[in-house]
Every structure is written in C-alpha cells, then in structure tokens.
Design a protein around this motif. Sequence first.
Motif, short mmCIF file in Angstrom:
data_model
loop_
_atom_site.label_atom_id
_atom_site.label_comp_id
_atom_site.label_asym_id
_atom_site.label_seq_id
_atom_site.Cartn_x
_atom_site.Cartn_y
_atom_site.Cartn_z
N THR A 461 0.82 -1.30 -0.16
CA THR A 461 0.01 0.09 0.14
C THR A 461 0.96 1.31 -0.06
O THR A 461 0.69 2.14 -0.83
CB THR A 461 -0.92 -0.09 1.12
OG1 THR A 461 -1.79 -1.06 1.20
CG2 THR A 461 -1.88 1.20 1.26
N LEU A 462 1.96 1.28 0.70
CA LEU A 462 2.89 2.27 0.58
C LEU A 462 3.37 2.40 -0.58
O LEU A 462 3.84 3.58 -1.12
CB LEU A 462 3.99 2.18 2.04
CG LEU A 462 4.93 3.35 2.03
CD1 LEU A 462 4.46 4.61 2.44
CD2 LEU A 462 6.13 2.83 3.30
N ASN A 463 4.01 1.24 -1.10
CA ASN A 463 4.47 1.42 -2.45
C ASN A 463 3.47 2.17 -3.57
O ASN A 463 4.21 3.00 -4.49
CB ASN A 463 4.89 0.09 -2.96
CG ASN A 463 5.94 0.09 -4.14
OD1 ASN A 463 6.72 0.98 -4.19
ND2 ASN A 463 5.46 -0.90 -5.02
N LEU A 464 2.22 1.78 -3.43
CA LEU A 464 1.42 2.45 -4.33
C LEU A 464 1.50 3.93 -4.25
O LEU A 464 1.34 4.77 -4.89
CB LEU A 464 -0.19 1.86 -4.21
CG LEU A 464 -0.38 0.56 -4.83
CD1 LEU A 464 -1.61 0.00 -4.47
CD2 LEU A 464 0.04 0.67 -6.35
N SER A 472 8.37 9.39 -13.12
CA SER A 472 9.37 8.49 -13.83
C SER A 472 9.16 6.97 -13.85
O SER A 472 8.90 6.39 -12.73
CB SER A 472 10.71 8.81 -13.11
OG SER A 472 11.88 8.08 -13.69
N VAL A 473 9.33 6.43 -14.85
CA VAL A 473 9.11 4.75 -15.16
C VAL A 473 10.40 4.37 -14.25
O VAL A 473 10.25 3.30 -13.89
CB VAL A 473 9.13 4.70 -16.69
CG1 VAL A 473 9.16 3.28 -16.96
CG2 VAL A 473 7.86 5.17 -17.25
N LEU A 474 11.33 4.96 -14.68
CA LEU A 474 12.76 4.36 -13.98
C LEU A 474 12.44 4.50 -12.48
O LEU A 474 12.94 3.35 -11.77
CB LEU A 474 13.76 5.11 -14.32
CG LEU A 474 15.45 4.81 -13.82
CD1 LEU A 474 15.33 2.97 -14.16
CD2 LEU A 474 16.36 5.58 -13.87
N GLU A 475 12.02 5.48 -11.70
CA GLU A 475 11.88 5.49 -10.46
C GLU A 475 10.76 4.34 -10.03
O GLU A 475 11.04 3.87 -8.92
CB GLU A 475 11.25 6.88 -10.09
CG GLU A 475 12.37 7.87 -10.09
CD GLU A 475 11.96 9.37 -9.51
OE1 GLU A 475 11.06 9.19 -8.68
OE2 GLU A 475 12.47 10.32 -9.90
N ILE A 481 11.87 -2.43 -6.68
CA ILE A 481 12.99 -3.50 -6.60
C ILE A 481 13.05 -3.06 -4.87
O ILE A 481 13.52 -4.25 -4.24
CB ILE A 481 14.32 -3.12 -7.19
CG1 ILE A 481 13.76 -3.54 -8.68
CG2 ILE A 481 15.48 -3.92 -6.53
CD1 ILE A 481 14.89 -3.06 -9.68
N ALA A 482 13.05 -1.94 -4.39
CA ALA A 482 13.05 -1.80 -3.12
C ALA A 482 12.28 -2.24 -2.36
O ALA A 482 12.70 -2.80 -1.06
CB ALA A 482 13.32 -0.27 -2.73
#
Length: 755
Positions: A461-464, A472-475, A481-482
Amino acid sequence: MFNFQNPFETKPASENLENSPESSYSVVSPKFEDNEREGAKSPSTMTSLKRLSSIGSGVQMSQLAGGVSQLRGSLTDLRSVEVDTGIEDRGTLSDIDASKMGQLSDAELLARLTSGKFNSGAVPSAHSVIWSCLKAPTADGLDFVEGQWVERLGPDMVWSLDRVLQVHKVIDDDVDWAAVQEGEKPPFTAAYDFMGQKMVPKSKLRAPEEGLKRIFGTRAWIWQQYCVLRLEEAIRFQQNHYMDFDKLDIDRFASSEWEKFVAHEGNEDFKDLLNKPELTVAKAALVHHIFSPFRVMEGMRNAGTTRQNPDFDQEWDLNDPHLSVYTYLGVIGSGWLVPLLCVFVQFSAPAMLGQWVLTTHERFQEPYSEWCDSSTERWEGELFYGKMMMFTIVIMYLAKVVPDCVFNFYRSLGDGNDAHSKLMALRKTMWERGDDFNLGQMIGYKLDLYMNTGYICLLYTLNLFILFATDSVLEMMLDAIAVKFILELDEEFASSEWWDPNRRWIRAGAMELILGNTLRKSVLENPESFAKYFGVPVEKAQEVWGANSKGFKAPETALEDRVNTKFMTEEAAANARLACIGRENNIDQHILDEFEKPTRHFGVITMLTSKIFPPKYNKNSIYKRYEEFYTWSMWHKMMYSGYAPLPDLASVFDEDANKKVFPATGIKATAQDAVVFPNFDKLHGHASNDKVRYLARVVFGAEFIAGVKRALKKKSVARFLFRTVDGFTNWANISFQVFFPIMIIFSATFVPICY
C-alpha cells in the motif's frame, strides 16, 4: 474369535431392497477381460477398471441405465469413479444394489446416501469410538474401514476425531507385475479419505483417545507426560554425542520407558488389564496412539535424510525459503539481535521514504481538488508512460499480490504443507494454550505472523502511495525493487550460510515444539485442571503434591530429584558421579560436557546474559525448558500408587456368568449415548470454514477476550500486557488484510483518471 460388528452399517432405505448373496461386482471393459484371461499383468490394465462395490453379481450395463439416469441432476457428483492407474477405488455408490436402483426415487437415493457413511452431520458416540478401538485390521491388510471414527493428524498439526469416508488401495510404483501370480493382489499402500482431507496415510491416523480411555483409563496418558519430560532430560543439542537430538533413537527411548512403566510392581492392575486376551487389538491401538508424538518427532527429524519417512519428506523440508529470523525467534525463543535489527530496518526504511515523498514531491503540495485534473496534458509525453506503468503495476498487484496475501494468511495460520506452515501451526497451539517458553518466543511468533500477513499489505500500500507521487518510469521500477528487498530481508538473513549451518537449530527447535505441544504444561501446573483432565480424584492428587499449589511444577523438589540416583538409570548415575568428581577437581568443561548435559543458547544476547546473570533454571536453553517439572518422586507416586483409577469393564461391556467380558459384540447400550468430544472436528478439516470463523472471532473481539483470560489464569502481568497489546494489533492486522483487496480495486480505477 470375536465377531466385530460394524455399528456404522447402514440398512436399505426401502424394504423392497434385498441383499445380494454376492457382495461385490466389477464392471470391466472387454479389453480388460481379455487381458485377464491371457494372464497379462501391467499397470495399464488398471486404467480400464471401474468398480462399483456391493451392487450384486451378473448385472449387465444395460440394467444400470434406469438407476443411473435417476442419479443425474442433484446427484451428478455421486456416480462411479474412473480410477487412475494404481488405485483401486470402491466407488461412491458402494452401499447400493444397482439392480434395484430403478425402484428408488431420487429422494430415496439421496436419503440412502446421506444417512450412511457420507453423512456430513454424523456425530461420534461413546459406542462408536469404543468400537473403533476394538476393530482388528481386515484380512486384506486395511487398518481402518469406511465409517470408522479415528483421529487424523491434520495440516494444523492437531489430532482431530473424524470419520473415514473412503479407503483407497494405492498400488506400489515398483511392483514387479511379472511376479504377480494370477488371482493374487499386488502389494498396495492404503490411503484414507475424510470429508475435508484426502489420501491420508495410515501413519497420520490413530485410534480415538476417547475410546481408549474408556477401556484403559488415563494412566497411559499420564505416563506419556512423564516420558516427554524424561526425553527432554535425556536429549541434547551436542553434535557427535550419542544423545544428540540428531542421533538419539526416540522411539526406542520411549519403548524402554514404556516397558519399565508396564512392568513396575505398582502397576500390576494396569498390566493385567493391558494383557487381557480379548483386548489384544485395543492394546495395539493404545500403544500406537501413545507413541504417535514420538514417531512424529522422528519423522520430522529424519526428513530429507536416508532415514526419512515418505509421509514427512516434503512437509518437513527445513530448507523452506519462507523461514525467517522471526521464525527462529518464535520457535527457539532466543536470538534477539538480528530480528530486532531486521524489524527496525523493515519499518524505518519505508517510513522514511514515505515521509520524504510527502514533504518533497510537488503533487502532495497541490490542493486535493487538482489531483484529478483530466486535462489532456496528463495524457501526453512522460506522464502517459508513467500512467500506463502505474496502471500495469496496480493490475499486477491485483492478480498476484492479493492472492499471495490470502495464501500467506492461510499458511501463517498452519494450513499449508510446507515446514514453515507446520511450525506456525505448532506455535499457534502453544500460543492458544498459553504454554509459550518465554517472552521471546511470544514476540517472535507474533512478528512472524504479522510480517507475513498484514505487513505485506501495508508495504505494498505504501509502495502504491509512493508510485502515485512519481512521473518517472525508472523511479517506479527502482521503488518496486526496493520494496521486494525490504520485504524479503528477514528471509535473506535466515538463508545465509552463517546463520544456521545444516539447519541444526531449527530442526532441534521443531522437535522441541512437538515435545512442548505434547506436554500439557498448563494442566500439569494446575491441580484442578490436572484432576479434571486425567480423571484423578482431587484428594488423591493432593496427596501427591502436598502443600504445593503448582502441581508437578515444584522447583525445590525438582532440584533434589534430578540428582537422586534412585530415579536414574545405571548409566546416568555413573555419568552424574563422573561429572561431580570432574567439577570438584576443576576438569576442563569440554570433558565434563561428555558426562553432563551442557547448556546451549541460540544468539549472542541470551548467551551473554546467562553468563553474567546465571539463572537457577535454564528456560532459555534448548532442551532445558521444563526442568521445574522434573519432580520424579511426585510422578512415580502418581503413576504407581493407583491414583488414576482403571475403568470397570463390566460397566462398558456385557459379561457372562463367569464374569468374562465380551468387548467385541457386547458394548453396553449405556455406552452408546452421544458425547461432546473435545477433539471432534465439526468442520471435518475444511480449513476455509475454520479461517472464516477465526476472522469473525478476531473482528468481533472474541479472540482478544480469550487471550486476556488465558493471561489472567497465568497470573502474569507481563503476559497480560502483551496479550492486551496483541489483541488490538491482531484486530488491526486482520482488518487491514480485509481492506487491502478493496483498496487495490479502487486504485485500478483511480490511477487512469487521477494519475
């Protein structure tokens, strides 16, 4: 020879049905008949076999048409079964005469089936569990039959009383078909079906405890508690020592203690009862039942080795990647340092990242009304690719993460078939009884539970939330991954080679959990509970314990009895003397460790604190948890003074003029009344129903109230506070898991519009 009549035999629903003189009939293909006449024997011949038992002989397939047609519709699932290669199946219509099917209506057939062995509402009676203990194996080698009440070891590591529905004969894979003579049956292994658990091997079944206690009394179960304590006293965590947990023959150790128990001069009455010729079958069932925890320990320990039991091979593979540092703390109760560091990182890293996004990102500085700006700018350039990536991630969460969370919830409550799930099931039982070793074990168990359920939902949920803030797509990829790294940090530590080489600590801890689950610690330290559980008169029990209010938990008596050679074997007494002489002469500790059991701690913190502040009892040392219960003088008095009364067989079975009882055919009518047995599985192993009930208990506070009551019974302030805090934490954990799928579905709609 006694005639064992099956009390579960069902009678025809219609009086017009007549029993055929021949009890079985096989419908086979012409190809199978030709092969049989030619003497061909191969596994392929079994694939064409369709068997319906007890439907009369000489019946042609055309005669079955009328009856089978009536089974369609509401009974489509109750038709004959196509049997896989190597399995001989009796079919689900084994009690129905197919030649008479046409005379019965659908309602009569349904009543016929639901009143027999497939009746899911069947409840065991005292009569049925007694009969199950007297039932001898069949002539073809089946230990149990359809309709028989037995105890099965479920995925939750609990022995539950349930009824056999179906018996399968699984042909061994390595059968030499050329050596099987015509008319002979090939070697097979029996497997048993229950309402919610299928293909259960006989090693996970045993006779009902309630039936055995009505025949033999409770003295054997008191001995089992004593033997568990003796085993803990003897077993060591000392590699290459002959008493090391990895080398000790547990079954042989228990057998030796059982022989001493039966042969003791103060146990003559039990020995006479045990050796009655008419109870030979029941005696074998009792021994198998009493020894089952010790065999489970050996099966777990030997999994993955040359000594392995196939029934435990896959289930107890302790190279399970789901094992984490929290699992170790929850199982062993020590090893604090790494779990504390791990939980700090797993909470602080996401919290700092979330705080950084809130305070620095432009989107969260905008008014909320501008978030869902539907202008065309949000559908152009980099924003468009970010929107598509965000939507893809949300869909992936919906398809992958949500099912994973549901599966993790089931597995963490002990409903999986892997080693981690088994350990969690054992820990759940100890937690519910309030029999945890120490505070570390309680904290470790709860961390393991929450970090594999609610924490996963919280982190995603936090990741969303973080992904929603970036263009940024890269971020987005780096954030994903993190999150994966943070989520698996506790498992990565536990899988390191330096953490637990050869998995010795977790295997020793798992064996100790089985030992702790077998020992009824709360019962042994409460005189009233012990008297009730084992059927010992309270006044007799008080004669054993005297003024001690903690039952068998008497520290001062335990210190005396542990060094009393009267309660030692000759070898143990000799080792104790050598150790005493060695200490008096300052012999090196490594030499002394060969003669006296060394103290072993998992983790630096526990080891240092035990050296700085030496405890009187090593509750934090593995295989030394219950030293306060080593009150051998009390145990001997309880077992060998006749305080645990034996049943009067005349009150259970009929007898003749010579006072000879007839257990096989003469179970008294007074023993046939329905009884509420504590281990009767009303849900028949249906894990989903059990988990829904658990969710309801947590949400409505019943689980919280039960936990607080257990803590109050222990009269421990620390346990009371811990269970109070845990009650609210558990409620939040369950609530968030219920909310998580709803939030993901909402995000799938919200992202395309407002991102």
